[in-house]
Design a protein around this motif. Sequence first.
Motif, PDB file in Angstrom:
ATOM      1  N   ALA A 178       2.984  78.716  45.437  1.00 27.71           N
ATOM      2  CA  ALA A 178       2.329  78.984  44.245  1.00 27.71           C
ATOM      3  C   ALA A 178       1.167  80.288  44.162  1.00 27.71           C
ATOM      4  CB  ALA A 178       2.045  77.956  43.411  1.00 27.71           C
ATOM      5  N   TYR A 179       0.287  79.819  45.173  1.00 26.46           N
ATOM      6  CA  TYR A 179      -0.907  80.882  45.458  1.00 26.46           C
ATOM      7  C   TYR A 179      -0.507  82.181  45.712  1.00 26.46           C
ATOM      8  CZ  TYR A 179      -4.710  83.053  47.319  1.00 26.46           C
ATOM      9  OH  TYR A 179      -5.953  83.678  47.586  1.00 26.46           O
ATOM     10  N   THR A 180       0.677  82.095  46.833  1.00 28.24           N
ATOM     11  CA  THR A 180       1.117  83.523  47.208  1.00 28.24           C
ATOM     12  C   THR A 180       1.849  84.303  45.993  1.00 28.24           C
ATOM     13  OG1 THR A 180       1.697  82.656  49.337  1.00 28.24           O
ATOM     14  CG2 THR A 180       2.809  84.640  48.908  1.00 28.24           C
ATOM     15  N   LEU A 181       2.691  83.588  45.167  1.00 30.77           N
ATOM     16  CA  LEU A 181       3.205  84.133  44.034  1.00 30.77           C
ATOM     17  C   LEU A 181       2.146  84.753  43.060  1.00 30.77           C
ATOM     18  CD1 LEU A 181       6.167  81.619  43.376  1.00 30.77           C
ATOM     19  CD2 LEU A 181       6.126  83.869  44.355  1.00 30.77           C
ATOM     20  N   VAL A 182       1.145  84.080  42.883  1.00 28.53           N
ATOM     21  CA  VAL A 182      -0.133  84.525  42.015  1.00 28.53           C
ATOM     22  C   VAL A 182      -0.410  85.874  42.800  1.00 28.53           C
ATOM     23  CG1 VAL A 182      -2.283  84.039  41.184  1.00 28.53           C
ATOM     24  CG2 VAL A 182      -0.570  82.272  40.927  1.00 28.53           C
ATOM     25  N   VAL A 183      -0.725  85.822  43.800  1.00 30.79           N
ATOM     26  CA  VAL A 183      -1.471  87.058  44.396  1.00 30.79           C
ATOM     27  C   VAL A 183      -0.494  88.111  44.452  1.00 30.79           C
ATOM     28  CG1 VAL A 183      -2.326  88.034  46.867  1.00 30.79           C
ATOM     29  CG2 VAL A 183      -3.139  85.700  45.854  1.00 30.79           C
ATOM     30  N   LEU A 184       0.717  87.982  44.660  1.00 32.89           N
ATOM     31  CA  LEU A 184       1.890  89.012  44.729  1.00 32.89           C
ATOM     32  C   LEU A 184       2.050  89.521  43.339  1.00 32.89           C
ATOM     33  CD1 LEU A 184       4.648  87.682  47.166  1.00 32.89           C
ATOM     34  CD2 LEU A 184       2.951  89.652  47.576  1.00 32.89           C
ATOM     35  N   GLY A 185       1.864  88.652  42.276  1.00 34.20           N
ATOM     36  CA  GLY A 185       2.076  88.989  41.013  1.00 34.20           C
ATOM     37  C   GLY A 185       1.027  89.904  40.554  1.00 34.20           C
TER      38      GLY A 185
ATOM     39  N   LEU B  85      -1.066  91.598  42.584  1.00 36.00           N
ATOM     40  CA  LEU B  85      -0.905  92.853  43.159  1.00 36.00           C
ATOM     41  C   LEU B  85       0.217  93.908  42.582  1.00 36.00           C
ATOM     42  CD1 LEU B  85      -1.505  94.640  45.742  1.00 36.00           C
ATOM     43  CD2 LEU B  85       0.381  93.414  46.868  1.00 36.00           C
ATOM     44  N   LEU B  86       1.281  93.437  41.953  1.00 35.55           N
ATOM     45  CA  LEU B  86       2.180  94.048  41.330  1.00 35.55           C
ATOM     46  C   LEU B  86       1.517  94.449  39.871  1.00 35.55           C
ATOM     47  CD1 LEU B  86       5.498  92.029  41.524  1.00 35.55           C
ATOM     48  CD2 LEU B  86       4.859  94.297  42.593  1.00 35.55           C
ATOM     49  N   ALA B  87       0.724  94.006  39.450  1.00 41.06           N
ATOM     50  CA  ALA B  87       0.210  94.167  38.053  1.00 41.06           C
ATOM     51  C   ALA B  87      -0.866  95.597  38.617  1.00 41.06           C
ATOM     52  CB  ALA B  87      -0.625  93.272  37.478  1.00 41.06           C
ATOM     53  N   THR B  88      -1.326  95.340  39.395  1.00 44.25           N
ATOM     54  CA  THR B  88      -2.366  96.582  39.704  1.00 44.25           C
ATOM     55  C   THR B  88      -1.602  97.967  40.125  1.00 44.25           C
ATOM     56  OG1 THR B  88      -2.642  96.142  42.099  1.00 44.25           O
ATOM     57  CG2 THR B  88      -4.121  95.045  40.751  1.00 44.25           C
ATOM     58  N   SER B  89      -0.317  98.081  40.213  1.00 47.98           N
ATOM     59  CA  SER B  89       0.521  99.250  40.740  1.00 47.98           C
ATOM     60  C   SER B  89       0.178 100.150  39.538  1.00 47.98           C
ATOM     61  CB  SER B  89       1.755  98.723  41.069  1.00 47.98           C
ATOM     62  OG  SER B  89       2.450  98.296  39.825  1.00 47.98           O
ATOM     63  N   THR B  90       0.086  99.925  38.300  1.00 47.96           N
ATOM     64  CA  THR B  90      -0.131 100.779  37.295  1.00 47.96           C
ATOM     65  C   THR B  90      -1.199 101.758  37.475  1.00 47.96           C
ATOM     66  OG1 THR B  90      -1.278  99.371  35.934  1.00 47.96           O
ATOM     67  CG2 THR B  90       0.976  99.183  35.656  1.00 47.96           C
ATOM     68  N   GLY B  91      -2.358 101.118  38.010  1.00 47.82           N
ATOM     69  CA  GLY B  91      -3.427 102.062  38.382  1.00 47.82           C
ATOM     70  C   GLY B  91      -4.394 101.955  37.229  1.00 47.82           C
TER      71      GLY B  91
ATOM     72  N   SER C  78      -6.649  91.463  37.534  1.00 52.32           N
ATOM     73  CA  SER C  78      -5.961  90.900  38.726  1.00 52.32           C
ATOM     74  C   SER C  78      -6.814  90.523  39.615  1.00 52.32           C
ATOM     75  CB  SER C  78      -5.114  92.186  39.204  1.00 52.32           C
ATOM     76  OG  SER C  78      -3.913  92.406  38.450  1.00 52.32           O
ATOM     77  N   THR C  79      -7.841  91.241  39.814  1.00 54.26           N
ATOM     78  CA  THR C  79      -9.030  90.736  40.648  1.00 54.26           C
ATOM     79  C   THR C  79      -9.545  89.281  40.204  1.00 54.26           C
ATOM     80  OG1 THR C  79      -9.512  93.059  41.370  1.00 54.26           O
ATOM     81  CG2 THR C  79     -11.260  91.185  41.805  1.00 54.26           C
ATOM     82  N   ALA C  80      -9.705  89.274  39.017  1.00 60.17           N
ATOM     83  CA  ALA C  80     -10.196  87.846  38.363  1.00 60.17           C
ATOM     84  C   ALA C  80      -9.300  86.945  38.761  1.00 60.17           C
ATOM     85  CB  ALA C  80     -10.729  88.191  36.987  1.00 60.17           C
ATOM     86  N   VAL C  81      -7.923  87.160  38.390  1.00 58.54           N
ATOM     87  CA  VAL C  81      -7.018  86.269  38.702  1.00 58.54           C
ATOM     88  C   VAL C  81      -6.808  85.697  40.212  1.00 58.54           C
ATOM     89  CG1 VAL C  81      -4.446  85.767  38.570  1.00 58.54           C
ATOM     90  CG2 VAL C  81      -5.543  86.853  36.688  1.00 58.54           C
ATOM     91  N   VAL C  82      -6.946  86.701  41.033  1.00 59.51           N
ATOM     92  CA  VAL C  82      -7.093  86.301  42.300  1.00 59.51           C
ATOM     93  C   VAL C  82      -8.165  85.424  42.913  1.00 59.51           C
ATOM     94  CG1 VAL C  82      -6.951  87.085  44.903  1.00 59.51           C
ATOM     95  CG2 VAL C  82      -5.286  88.157  42.957  1.00 59.51           C
ATOM     96  N   LEU C  83      -9.481  85.758  42.445  1.00 61.25           N
ATOM     97  CA  LEU C  83     -10.391  85.135  42.809  1.00 61.25           C
ATOM     98  C   LEU C  83     -10.421  83.824  42.169  1.00 61.25           C
ATOM     99  CD1 LEU C  83     -13.400  87.488  42.222  1.00 61.25           C
ATOM    100  CD2 LEU C  83     -12.494  86.691  44.469  1.00 61.25           C
TER     101      LEU C  83
END
Length: 108
Positions: free
Chosen positions: A35-42, A44-50, A58-63
């Motif tokens: 679940a943690y890996t999926l959250v981090v990958l999600g 990461l994908l959200a940041t691809s828009t720039g 995304s940074t707040a979600v990962v932290l």
Amino acid sequence: MLHKFLEPGDWFAPRKYGYGAGMPIAWQGWVLMAAYTLVVLGALLATSTGDSVAIITSTAVVLGATVVLLMIARKRTRGGWKWRSGKEDDDAPKGGGQGARQRPKGQR
């Protein structure tokens, strides 16, 4: 199914060297890591828009996910988190109390 996930028990093995948790030893630990890996990958994908808002979110979600992972791992690690030096008796009781094996003098 949720009651099975919340039943008492250890989910992670202690590290042999250092401080913290090692690999998962129960299915609950593996589910938590997945679940943690999926959250981090999600994230990461959200940041691809720039977009800067997406990056900050995304940074707040990962932290947040990392803090939750560490709190659960600390609570569910066999023997708790403490410094271990690789010796087999790192988890043995200290001070010669009950359960501690006494060696005769002159033997190592």
